[in-house]
Design a protein around this motif. Structure first.
Motif, PDB file in Angstrom:
ATOM      1  N   ASP A  30     -48.160 -95.275  14.157  1.00  0.00           N
ATOM      2  CA  ASP A  30     -47.830 -94.495  12.967  1.00  0.00           C
ATOM      3  C   ASP A  30     -46.396 -94.764  12.521  1.00  0.00           C
ATOM      4  N   ALA A  31     -45.498 -94.896  13.479  1.00  0.00           N
ATOM      5  CA  ALA A  31     -44.100 -95.167  13.140  1.00  0.00           C
ATOM      6  C   ALA A  31     -43.957 -96.508  12.437  1.00  0.00           C
ATOM      7  N   GLU A  32     -44.686 -97.525  12.928  1.00  0.00           N
ATOM      8  CA  GLU A  32     -44.645 -98.840  12.294  1.00  0.00           C
ATOM      9  C   GLU A  32     -45.196 -98.786  10.872  1.00  0.00           C
ATOM     10  N   LEU A  33     -46.319 -98.063  10.710  1.00  0.00           N
ATOM     11  CA  LEU A  33     -46.949 -97.996   9.391  1.00  0.00           C
ATOM     12  C   LEU A  33     -46.130 -97.175   8.411  1.00  0.00           C
ATOM     13  N   ALA A  34     -45.351 -96.217   8.906  1.00  0.00           N
ATOM     14  CA  ALA A  34     -44.548 -95.375   8.025  1.00  0.00           C
ATOM     15  C   ALA A  34     -43.490 -96.178   7.277  1.00  0.00           C
ATOM     16  N   GLU A  35     -43.095 -97.318   7.851  1.00  0.00           N
ATOM     17  CA  GLU A  35     -42.078 -98.141   7.210  1.00  0.00           C
ATOM     18  C   GLU A  35     -42.655 -99.034   6.120  1.00  0.00           C
ATOM     19  N   ALA A  36     -43.982 -99.113   6.022  1.00  0.00           N
ATOM     20  CA  ALA A  36     -44.621 -99.975   5.021  1.00  0.00           C
ATOM     21  C   ALA A  36     -44.864 -99.218   3.718  1.00  0.00           C
ATOM     22  N   GLU A  37     -45.106 -99.976   2.657  1.00  0.00           N
ATOM     23  CA  GLU A  37     -45.473 -99.386   1.379  1.00  0.00           C
ATOM     24  C   GLU A  37     -46.782 -98.606   1.540  1.00  0.00           C
ATOM     25  N   PRO A  38     -46.952 -97.493   0.835  1.00  0.00           N
ATOM     26  CA  PRO A  38     -48.149 -96.656   1.021  1.00  0.00           C
ATOM     27  C   PRO A  38     -49.458 -97.427   0.856  1.00  0.00           C
ATOM     28  N   GLU A  39     -49.572 -98.239  -0.197  1.00  0.00           N
ATOM     29  CA  GLU A  39     -50.808 -98.982  -0.426  1.00  0.00           C
ATOM     30  C   GLU A  39     -51.061 -99.965   0.720  1.00  0.00           C
ATOM     31  N   LEU A  40     -49.992-100.626   1.170  1.00  0.00           N
ATOM     32  CA  LEU A  40     -50.112-101.575   2.272  1.00  0.00           C
ATOM     33  C   LEU A  40     -50.504-100.851   3.558  1.00  0.00           C
ATOM     34  N   ALA A  41     -49.860 -99.710   3.825  1.00  0.00           N
ATOM     35  CA  ALA A  41     -50.155 -98.949   5.039  1.00  0.00           C
ATOM     36  C   ALA A  41     -51.608 -98.486   5.050  1.00  0.00           C
ATOM     37  N   ALA A  42     -52.100 -98.053   3.896  1.00  0.00           N
ATOM     38  CA  ALA A  42     -53.487 -97.578   3.825  1.00  0.00           C
ATOM     39  C   ALA A  42     -54.460 -98.716   4.111  1.00  0.00           C
TER      40      ALA A  42
END
Length: 808
Positions: A30-42
């Protein structure tokens, strides 16, 4: 929802990166994904969820069970003593096997029984098979393998005591040239794998180790793939990759090829040279620009400051790395060998293909590479021009001599700049030194605007210089033209006529060996009579005639006549110039070489030590002698390797250190020094070091004249390299080197020559070990007289014949 191609690429890259983490730790994900753009993280979350549903990896990763697993006490004959590392494809531990009188240390890779399903068994056995069939000095070799008492699968391979490539270069403070030499070793290993239809697919610094002796080893073929396999038998779960070094097509999920391995090697090269990863923020910048982002310590570890490092990478290295790291595979080099050739071109100062489109680049690079040779050519020819100008002033023949000076100047321009209506676009772009001299000779031979006597002066110089740089065919063409001009424009009893005959005899024998013997003997007999008629038998030209006679007698294997000519030449040099002269030192060394080829090693060593002492004393009084010192020291090293290889090695390393300091390792002297070192290491039975030295010597030859397999020196180096492979029991490689060396020596020397006989025995040994009994017997021709061989070689010859005739 539609997604752009860039978003998909970024999502796949991040997904791959997260698979490298401990994916059971949801908080870290989750910490790694939080640093990504929302669309990319999704998008990445959906990919992870799908992967979770297929593999159950996120709920119960098998790595957690592996982490709790201890080492078995024994696998096969090996006791496991410590863990070296764990990964997705198994555990690696150090193993030891006690044998009578020694302890064998290996690296053992294994997977526990509970992990061995059908797919993993197939994958592990494939990996073990890959390591078994890739026999290369820069690939860790297989030692043993099997199945443990609890059902574990394992194999043992060569243990590399050393550091990863980046750490080794940083801690040893290796300069750019040394780093590129290591990259060439890596390229050779990868090319070997590709020739055996194997992709590595995970070339990164941790999989490229260098031991304390500087020997590079490529390891870990855990996700390797066969090029002859139509299926991609690794799932995302079973085939992790290292995003930092993964090729763009790997990140896109496309099928990898040999060009993917090439990209990974280039990415590692980029980081090794610039101190920065090749890929940053999804893009690629020039390696020279990346150096400005590196810590100062990186430049210091390369022996430079940041500004000088940036300058060193600008141009050739920037261009060849940029091409190898192209996003599209088809825009890269055709294969790893082509990339390797570019690195070799950079080392030797030759033009790199990646910059062939740049205007004037090839001309500038050629002039820089051959500044000494160009300096000779321009100096020699400008001297002739100057002579013409002086004649204008002193002789009052202004118009005629000015025309001669203009014609000579025009010839010089065409020689050095290749501006003859089309040559410059081709020649200057790719010429090596031998090709350059070939062009110069052809231009001078075809010249029609000069007086023939002036043309003779130019051709005479070019014949000798072409031979010195190994442009053999060009040298013979020049020598034949020299004789034609001498006979047409000088008296039949003239020094020019005698020297032209000596020149053609010497060069033709060197180029064609025994095939030129009849013509050469006639020429030498003619020149000898001319010297007698001119009363010049106690002069420097006759001393050169004696040297040619010595080389001629060697070609026919008449050792006593050869020694007689060498001794007479030395006596004349001492009489004319004194013992501290360059000539006396030179002919003393020629006497050494004569004893050596005659097989009198003891006398050769005594005379070589005397030659070295004489040269060192003479150099203190005559600076011109200093240029001969490394040649003489190299000879001492090579001859002494047969009786005292430890002392010989010390001398060789001193010579090589001086050559490196002067940036002259890629020279003819460098080739000779590395040949001598390889001979010494072979005598010491350090076969890895011997092979490494031989490769550098071969590279020095290639840097001078390209990969000319028919050249005398290349055949000599191939012969030594083949002997080393034979000693390493690498019989395929031994035959690959020994056969062209034998064919070349046979054509030049004939079947009864001692060195040809030795080559024949070595080649037959390799062929016999490969199971080609009839072919080996054919090589050991029963009609040949083996009495010229040493007693040891005669014994080996007869034993091999007996084994082949009676295989039981």
């Amino acid at each position: 929802m539609s997604h752009s191609i860039d978003t998909e690429r970024q999502a796949l890259a991040l997904f791959r990166k997260l698979l490298e983490l401990d994916t059971g730790d949801r908080a870290r994900l989750d910490a790694e994904l939080a640093e990504a753009e929302p669309e990319l993280a999704a998008r990445v979350r959906r990919m992870l969820e799908r992967h979770h549903s297929l593999t159950n990896r996120l709920e119960r990763p098998w790595q957690q069970e592996m982490a709790q697993l201890g080492l078995p006490s024994q696998l096969g004959a090996f006791t496991l003593v410590r863990e070296l590392g764990r990964g997705g494809m198994g555990i690696v531990a150090e193993g030891q096997r006690e044998a009578e009188g020694f302890t064998q240390r290996v690296a053992i890779k294994w997977i526990p029984a509970w992990q061995v399903d059908a797919a993993r068994r197939q994958r592990f056995l494939f990996e073990r098979d890959v390591v078994a069939r890739l026999r290369h000095p820069h690939i860790a070799r297989l030692v043993d393998g099997g199945e443990g008492s609890e059902g574990e699968l394992w194999y043992a391979m060569e243990l590399v005591d050393g550091k990863d490539l980046l750490s080794h270069c940083r801690e040893r403070g290796l300069g750019l040239r040394e780093r590129v030499q290591l990259l060439l070793d890596l390229c050779d290993a990868v090319a070997h794998a590709h020739r055996h239809l194997i992709l590595h697919r995970d070339i990164k610094t941790g999989n490229v180790l260098v031991d304390d002796e500087g020997q590079l080893k490529l390891i870990d073929f855990g996700i390797a793939k066969g090029l002859d396999s139509d299926s991609d038998d690794l799932t995302l779960d079973a085939a992790p990759m290292t995003p930092r070094y993964a090729a763009p097509e790997q990140l896109r999920g496309e099928r990898p090829t040999t060009l993917s391995d090439l990209w990974q090697v280039a990415a590692l090269a980029y980081e090794l040279l610039s101190g920065q990863p090749a890929r940053k923020d999804g893009g690629l910048r020039k390696a020279s620009d990346a150096t400005m982002e590196s810590a100062v310590e990186h430049a210091v570890s390369c022996g430079l400051d940041s500004t000088r490092l940036k300058r060193a990478l600008q141009g050739d290295l920037d261009a060849l790395l940029e091409r190898a790291l192209s996003d599209k595979p088809e825009q890269r080099y055709a294969n790893i060998e082509a990339f390797c050739d570019e690195l070799r071109a950079w080392l030797s100062g030759r033009p790199v293909l990646a910059r062939r489109h740049e205007r004037w680049y090839a001309a500038k690079r050629f002039a820089l590479q051959h500044r000494w040779s160009l300096g000779f050519a321009s100096t020699a020819l400008l001297a002739i021009i100057s002579a013409g100008v002086i004649a204008v002033v002193l002789g009052g023949r202004a118009r005629a001599e000015a025309e001669v000076a203009d014609a000579t100047s025009d010839l010089l321009t065409r020689m050095l700049l290749a501006v003859d209506g089309g040559t410059d676009a081709v020649a200057l772009r790719s010429m090596n030194l031998r090709q350059f001299y070939g062009h110069v000779v052809d231009t001078a031979v075809a010249e029609t605007g000069l007086p023939k006597i002036r043309q003779h002066e130019i051709i005479k110089q070019l014949a000798g210089r072409s031979l010195n740089v190994g442009a053999l065919e060009a040298a013979e063409r020049a020598a034949r033209k020299q004789l034609e001009l001498a006979d047409a424009h000088f008296s039949a009893i003239s020094l020019e006529a005698a020297q032209a005959r000596d020149s053609l005899a010497r060069i033709s024998v060197y180029v064609r060996g025994r095939q030129a013997a009849v013509e050469a003997e006639q020429l030498l007999d003619q020149s000898s009579k001319i010297y007698d008629a001119l009363a010049m038998t106690r002069t420097a030209p006759f001393m050169a005639h004696l040297r040619t006679r010595m080389e001629f007698e060697h070609s026919l294997w008449r050792p006593q006549q050869m020694l007689s000519a060498a001794s007479s030449a030395l006596d004349l040099a001492l009489e004319l110039y004194g013992e501290h002269s360059t000539e006396a030192v030179y002919y003393q060394q020629q006497l050494v070489n004569s004893y050596d080829v005659a097989g009198d090693s003891e006398k050769a060593l005594d005379e070589s030590i005397r030659a070295l002492a004489l040269a060192e004393l003479a150099a203190a009084q005559n600076p011109d002698v200093a240029a001969l010192l490394d040649w003489i020291r190299t000879s001492v090293c090579e001859i002494q390797s047969r009786s005292d290889p430890v002392k010989a090695k010390e001398l060789c390393l001193q010579i090589i250190a001086r050559l490196k300091a002067a940036d002259r390792l890629m020279s003819f002297g460098g080739y000779e020094a590395m040949y001598a070192l390889a001979t010494t290491e072979l005598a010491l039975k350090d076969l890895d070091a011997a092979l490494s030295a031989a490769k550098v010597g071969e590279q020095a030859l290639i840097s001078l004249g390209g990969d000319v397999l028919t050249s005398v020196d290349m055949a000599r180096m191939q012969s030594l390299t083949g002997q080393i492979h034979l000693a390493r029991r690498e019989y395929d490689e031994a035959e690959q080197y020994l056969r062209p060396a034998f064919d070349s020596a046979l054509a030049r020397r004939g079947a009864a020559f001692p060195s040809v006989m030795r080559l024949r025995l070595q080649l037959a040994s390799a062929v016999a070990q490969l199971g080609h009994r009839e072919q080996a017997l054919e090589l050991l021709d029963s009609t040949l007289d083996v009495s010229l061989l040493t007693s040891e070689d005669q014994k080996g010859w007869h034993e091999l014949v007996s084994q082949l005739q009676d295989p039981e």
